[in-house]
Design a protein around this motif. Structure first.
Motif, PDB file in Angstrom:
ATOM      1  N   HIS A 145       0.857  -1.196   0.000  1.00 11.89           N
ATOM      2  CA  HIS A 145       0.000   0.000   0.000  1.00 11.89           C
ATOM      3  C   HIS A 145       0.886   1.236   0.000  1.00 11.89           C
ATOM      4  CE1 HIS A 145       1.186  -0.449   4.208  1.00 11.89           C
ATOM      5  NE2 HIS A 145       1.034   0.858   4.294  1.00 11.89           N
ATOM      6  N   ASP A 147       1.204   5.155   1.833  1.00  9.98           N
ATOM      7  CA  ASP A 147       0.690   5.985   2.932  1.00  9.98           C
ATOM      8  C   ASP A 147       0.360   7.333   2.316  1.00  9.98           C
ATOM      9  OD1 ASP A 147       1.576   3.821   4.407  1.00  9.98           O
ATOM     10  OD2 ASP A 147       2.623   5.016   5.896  1.00  9.98           O
ATOM     11  N   HIS A 201       4.642  -0.250  -0.112  1.00  7.30           N
ATOM     12  CA  HIS A 201       5.403  -1.009   0.890  1.00  7.30           C
ATOM     13  C   HIS A 201       4.459  -1.907   1.669  1.00  7.30           C
ATOM     14  CE1 HIS A 201       3.903   2.611   2.867  1.00  7.30           C
ATOM     15  NE2 HIS A 201       3.834   1.876   3.956  1.00  7.30           N
ATOM     16  N   ARG A 224       4.105  10.092  11.879  1.00  4.35           N
ATOM     17  CA  ARG A 224       3.689  10.882  10.712  1.00  4.35           C
ATOM     18  C   ARG A 224       3.222  12.261  11.138  1.00  4.35           C
ATOM     19  NH1 ARG A 224       0.405   6.480   8.184  1.00  4.35           N
ATOM     20  NH2 ARG A 224       1.508   4.594   8.769  1.00  4.35           N
TER      21      ARG A 224
HETATM   22 FE    FE Z   1       2.418   2.073   5.388  1.00  2.00          FE
END
Ligand code: FE
Ligand code: MD3
Length: 227
Positions: A145, A147, A201, A224
């Protein structure tokens, strides 16, 4: 200062740090991707304690994807907000949908590590508002996927691996192709920024094993900036 038999003890005059314990240069995996092996080693026990504190307030849970499948990794988090998924979609939520309360605040050992490593990788001023905590039992995985639920992709993502080792899958900027594989161990720190920020990743199924630090569990912290 530490002492290792047969190795001269040379103090670092500039930082006062023991040279033998000084963090090494990161491995550069791409233009904006860095692996700092064992960087979190000095604070792994504090990080595990911080996970216990956070998960006593906001417990680990296996969330539902919009497609109706339950994720194999259990998640919780801390900070001003946290990533969540349910039938309505993926998003950052300011309150924990399970408790109805604010997420626990980010323990300082977590925030400091994220700031420190990002400054070393050339991203000064990174102030994470989220630490998502993933917990993998043997067999749990995370499919490939990106991010991309954060507002500003100029900020990096910092990830810390704890407990059982796992194989990190590391693909390109587009779906498809076979990803590179990288073994991540207890104490390893990864940073993804710049051109590598939107790489696909994932994590291959975690092999059944035991370790001193966490028994049969692997944890991953991702820091994040969502807003
Ligand atoms: Fe991720
Ligand atoms: C590369 N977690 O929570 S961390 C996730 O080990 C996630 O739990 C994995 O992917 C885990 O979203 C992998 C390594 C990682 C994290 C974020 C990235 C790699 C990344 C963002 C962009 C590119």
């Amino acid at each position: 200062m530490g002492s290792v038999k047969g190795v001269p003890q040379v103090p670092d005059l500039f930082t006062g740090q023991d040279v033998l314990n000084a963090p090494g240069e990161p491995e550069k995996l791409g233009p904006g991707a860095f692996l700092f092996r064992q960087y979190a080693q000095p604070v792994v026990e504090d990080l595990l304690e911080a996970i216990r504190v956070v998960s006593s307030v906001s417990p680990f849970r296996r969330m539902m994807t919009p497609g109706g499948r339950r994720m194999s990794a259990a998640m919780t988090g801390c900070g001003e907000r946290c990533w969540v998924t349910d039938r309505r979609g993926y998003r950052y939520a300011d309150t924990d949908p399970e408790t109805g309360k604010a997420w626990p605040s980010m323990p300082s050992v977590m925030a400091s590590l994220a700031r420190d490593v990002s400054a070393r990788a050339g991203f000064p001023g990174f102030e994470p508002d989220v630490c998502l905590i993933n917990r993998y039992e043997p067999g749990a995985r995370m499919g490939l996927h990106q991010d991309r639920d954060e507002e500003d992709f100029r900020w990096p993502v910092v990830s810390v691996s704890l407990g059982l080792p796992a194989v990190f899958l590391w693909g390109g900027l587009k779906r498809g192709g076979s990803p590179a594989r990288l073994r991540l161990e207890h104490g390893d720190v990864l940073l993804w920024g710049g051109e590598d920020r939107l790489r696909y990743h994932g994590i291959a199924p975690v092999p059944d094993d035991r370790c001193e630090a966490t028994g049969h569990l692997r944890y991953n912290l991702t820091f994040r900036r969502a807003r």
